[in-house]
Design an enzyme around this catalytic site. Structure first.
Site, PDB file in Angstrom:
ATOM      1  N   GLU A 148       0.839  -1.190   0.000  1.00 37.23           N
ATOM      2  CA  GLU A 148       0.000   0.000   0.000  1.00 37.23           C
ATOM      3  C   GLU A 148       0.879   1.247   0.000  1.00 37.23           C
ATOM      4  O   GLU A 148       2.099   1.171   0.169  1.00 37.23           O
ATOM      5  CB  GLU A 148      -0.935  -0.006   1.211  1.00 37.23           C
ATOM      6  CG  GLU A 148      -1.948  -1.157   1.174  1.00 37.23           C
ATOM      7  CD  GLU A 148      -2.915  -1.144   2.341  1.00 37.23           C
ATOM      8  OE1 GLU A 148      -2.668  -0.415   3.313  1.00 37.23           O
ATOM      9  OE2 GLU A 148      -3.929  -1.860   2.268  1.00 37.23           O
ATOM     10  N   ARG A 156      -0.744   9.050   2.209  1.00 39.41           N
ATOM     11  CA  ARG A 156      -2.122   9.492   2.030  1.00 39.41           C
ATOM     12  C   ARG A 156      -2.289  11.011   2.061  1.00 39.41           C
ATOM     13  O   ARG A 156      -3.135  11.554   1.358  1.00 39.41           O
ATOM     14  CB  ARG A 156      -3.013   8.865   3.109  1.00 39.41           C
ATOM     15  CG  ARG A 156      -3.248   7.398   2.890  1.00 39.41           C
ATOM     16  CD  ARG A 156      -4.050   6.786   4.008  1.00 39.41           C
ATOM     17  NE  ARG A 156      -4.339   5.387   3.730  1.00 39.41           N
ATOM     18  CZ  ARG A 156      -4.952   4.580   4.564  1.00 39.41           C
ATOM     19  NH1 ARG A 156      -5.329   5.013   5.747  1.00 39.41           N
ATOM     20  NH2 ARG A 156      -5.192   3.324   4.245  1.00 39.41           N
ATOM     21  N   HIS A 202     -10.930  10.029   7.248  1.00 36.85           N
ATOM     22  CA  HIS A 202     -10.766   8.582   7.349  1.00 36.85           C
ATOM     23  C   HIS A 202     -10.240   8.100   8.695  1.00 36.85           C
ATOM     24  O   HIS A 202     -10.629   7.030   9.159  1.00 36.85           O
ATOM     25  CB  HIS A 202      -9.825   8.104   6.245  1.00 36.85           C
ATOM     26  CG  HIS A 202      -9.638   6.630   6.190  1.00 36.85           C
ATOM     27  ND1 HIS A 202     -10.700   5.753   6.053  1.00 36.85           N
ATOM     28  CD2 HIS A 202      -8.521   5.853   6.275  1.00 36.85           C
ATOM     29  CE1 HIS A 202     -10.239   4.505   6.024  1.00 36.85           C
ATOM     30  NE2 HIS A 202      -8.931   4.532   6.174  1.00 36.85           N
ATOM     31  N   ARG A 257      -0.854   8.762   9.431  1.00 39.73           N
ATOM     32  CA  ARG A 257      -0.805   7.308   9.620  1.00 39.73           C
ATOM     33  C   ARG A 257      -0.379   6.605   8.340  1.00 39.73           C
ATOM     34  O   ARG A 257      -0.948   6.823   7.275  1.00 39.73           O
ATOM     35  CB  ARG A 257      -2.193   6.799  10.048  1.00 39.73           C
ATOM     36  CG  ARG A 257      -2.263   5.284  10.165  1.00 39.73           C
ATOM     37  CD  ARG A 257      -3.624   4.854  10.681  1.00 39.73           C
ATOM     38  NE  ARG A 257      -4.686   5.060   9.728  1.00 39.73           N
ATOM     39  CZ  ARG A 257      -5.068   4.165   8.811  1.00 39.73           C
ATOM     40  NH1 ARG A 257      -4.445   3.013   8.718  1.00 39.73           N
ATOM     41  NH2 ARG A 257      -6.070   4.420   8.007  1.00 39.73           N
ATOM     42  N   HIS A 317      -8.748  10.112   3.665  1.00 40.72           N
ATOM     43  CA  HIS A 317      -8.412   9.056   2.705  1.00 40.72           C
ATOM     44  C   HIS A 317      -8.594   9.618   1.296  1.00 40.72           C
ATOM     45  O   HIS A 317      -9.584  10.295   1.012  1.00 40.72           O
ATOM     46  CB  HIS A 317      -9.321   7.845   2.896  1.00 40.72           C
ATOM     47  CG  HIS A 317      -8.781   6.607   2.259  1.00 40.72           C
ATOM     48  ND1 HIS A 317      -8.788   6.410   0.893  1.00 40.72           N
ATOM     49  CD2 HIS A 317      -8.201   5.499   2.792  1.00 40.72           C
ATOM     50  CE1 HIS A 317      -8.239   5.235   0.624  1.00 40.72           C
ATOM     51  NE2 HIS A 317      -7.879   4.666   1.757  1.00 40.72           N
TER      52      HIS A 317
END
Length: 542
Positions: A122, A299, A360, A395, A246
């Protein structure tokens, strides 16, 4: 709107340990503590309101032969823009493989390939290290933990219990002047009673504050309840300005809050401009924002890029396109997303997916140490409600579920090790509703709720300015007075409890954002676009 008619306070001994929240952090901690009597509270049916159950991506851990702990630590620190506490990152990363092994032993059916766990990749990760169950990892783990906890004789699951406030020393019949926490007052929606639930240790695993924003991937109950309760009880909170958005939430007028997992980009998905972009239609625009990592950038970078392009060109959405991959590969890796989109008339194997950024994850929260302890004796926290130092200013994908397990385990071990030092609860005053009446103005709650979420989205969103933050603060000051007046006059309902918490966490987010005079990670403010030399946590003390 949920309502309840109350008939008075009931004092209930919740056993040795009380856990607020029945998501992954709460259930995992309960199982680790289960040699002792444990009570787990959930505001909804068990599992329904847990953000972790919605997690599509997976859990990050160093399991690949070419990967190292140092790689995972470095990726986490880079994503967190240096605000992470390194000792926390090392602690979590080094305990990740053991957490995965425990979940496997509980029966979580992680995807396998050639007799080994299948690892995907990811954004922000330098290696493949995400274990997953197709594209519905959160629910698979949640189900395994629920089944195990429900079968355990020492674990009592109490759904439809809406925590109102922590029981602190001031609630004792004879206050001692100490800062202990001894449980919670909670509204039992099934009976209409407010119950006084006492315990020697209380663990806040109540999730984040995503519903502070108009657009969010979080479930309905993510109103920052645990953070607000801990703050009112006197606990410190940290880095509340670090609210993660997100990059890819499905844009659809019929379906809200449906997330398109990070793994779609990890498996080759491209972000492109749609046909409404004119001559630029079809452009992979991430090359202008992060040419080296492109769609695999962290992100915060990808979310700001999407937000920038949507605003610059007046678009409703941008496109996430994985149709260049083999259709069988896409269906195999993302079966739930594929089926959901097919039902909406979108075939992700042949056409792009319209996406927008949405709130998110709450990277800030109740400040804890490596044992999950807050600065209030008797109160622990784990998961999204906490701020452990793992995430820093942003994060890293799939570190959140990992944090639930590592800190759930840490809190359980600390409680067991220091059990004899935890005082038994003194006599506690029951809930007092003698001076309130049933509300005849429920519309006030709905109106205020909508107003908060809208101005937080517009004024305290992906890109901020000091002027907009000050406007948000002015609105909060005005609405706080109205909410407190309402709370003081009427019997509590779930909606009123959540609204009270919503205004509290909105205030904490704005206070923290105004205090940070730089742009770092998720906090981007045009008045202070540069990064300061030293990364310093924003810590608020009541």
């Amino acid at each position: 709107m949920s309502t309840a008619t109350l008939t008075g306070g009931h004092i209930v001994n919740a056993g040795d340990v009380l856990i607020v929240g029945a998501g992954l952090a709460g259930l995992f901690t309960a199982l680790k503590l289960s040699p002792r009597p444990v009570t787990v509270l959930a505001a909804a049916p068990i599992g329904d309101g847990a953000s972790s159950a919605w997690a599509q991506g997976g859990i990050a851990a160093v399991l690949d032969a070419g990967d190292t702990f140092e790689n995972h630590i470095d990726d986490t620190m880079v994503a967190g823009a240096g605000l992470n506490r390194r000792e926390t990152v090392e602690f979590v990363v080094e305990n990740a493989p053991a957490a995965i092994e425990r979940l496997v032993n509980m029966g979580v059916p992680f995807n396998e390939e050639k007799d080994a766990l299948h690892l995907t990749r990811e954004g922000g990760h330098s290696h493949r290290r995400i274990v997953h169950v197709d594209d519905a990892t959160g629910w698979a783990v949640q189900e395994a933990l629920q089944n195990t906890a429900a079968a355990h004789p020492n674990i009592t699951m109490k759904p439809h219990m809406v925590a109102i406030d922590l029981i602190a020393d001031r609630h004792a019949e004879t206050p001692t002047g100490k800062k202990n926490v001894w449980g919670v007052y909670a509204l039992n929606n099934a009976t209409g009673h407010v119950e006084t639930l006492t315990s020697r240790a209380t663990i806040m695993a109540s999730g984040g504050a995503g519903r502070t924003y108009l657009f969010s991937t979080a479930p309905r109950g993510a109103t920052g309840d645990g953070i607000a309760m801990a703050w009112r009880a006197g606990a410190k909170v940290s880095n509340m300005e670090m609210m993660q958005f997100h990059p890819t939430c499905l844009y659809n007028l019929e379906v809200k809050n449906f997330l398109i997992t990070e793994a779609v980009r990890g498996e080759g998905g491209h972000l492109k401009l749609p046909s409404d972009a004119g001559d630029e239609a079809g452009e992979r625009f991430m090359q202008r924002f992060d040419p080296e990592r492109m769609e695999l950038a962290p992100r915060d970078i990808v979310a700001r890029a999407n937000d920038h392009e949507i605003k610059r060109l007046g678009l409703d959405y941008v496109h996430l396109d994985i149709s260049h991959q083999d259709p069988a590969f896409v269906k195999e890796h993302f079966p739930n997303i594929y089926e959901k989109l097919i039902g909406l008339g979108i075939n992700m194997t042949t056409e792009p997916i319209p996406v927008v950024p949405a709130q998110h994850y709450t990277c800030g929260g109740i400040l804890i140490d490596l044992a999950g302890r807050t600065d209030l004796p008797g109160l622990y926290a784990a998961g999204e409600a906490s701020e452990s130092g793992l995430h820093g200013a942003n994060r890293l994908a799939s570190n959140s579920l990992l944090e639930c397990f590592v800190f759930g385990d840490a809190a359980a071990r600390d409680i067991q090790a220091h059990w004899d030092e935890l005082p038994a609860p003194p006599p506690i005053r029951p809930w007092d509703e003698s001076r309130v009446t049933d509300s005849d103005e429920e519309v006030v709650i709905k109106q205020t709720w909508t107003e908060i979420r809208r101005f937080m989205w517009n004024y305290v969103g992906i890109v901020r300015t000091t002027k907009r933050l000050e406007r948000a603060r002015n609105r909060i000051d005005l609405l706080r007075g109205e909410v407190e007046e309402y709370y003081g006059n009427f019997r509590v309902t779930q909606d009123l409890i959540e609204l009270r918490n919503l205004i509290e966490v909105a205030d904490l987010i704005v206070q923290s954002a105004l205090a940070r005079k730089e742009s770092r990670g998720l906090h981007y403010i045009t008045d202070y676009p540069d990064l300061l030399d030293e990364a310093v946590d924003t810590i608020l003390a009541p």
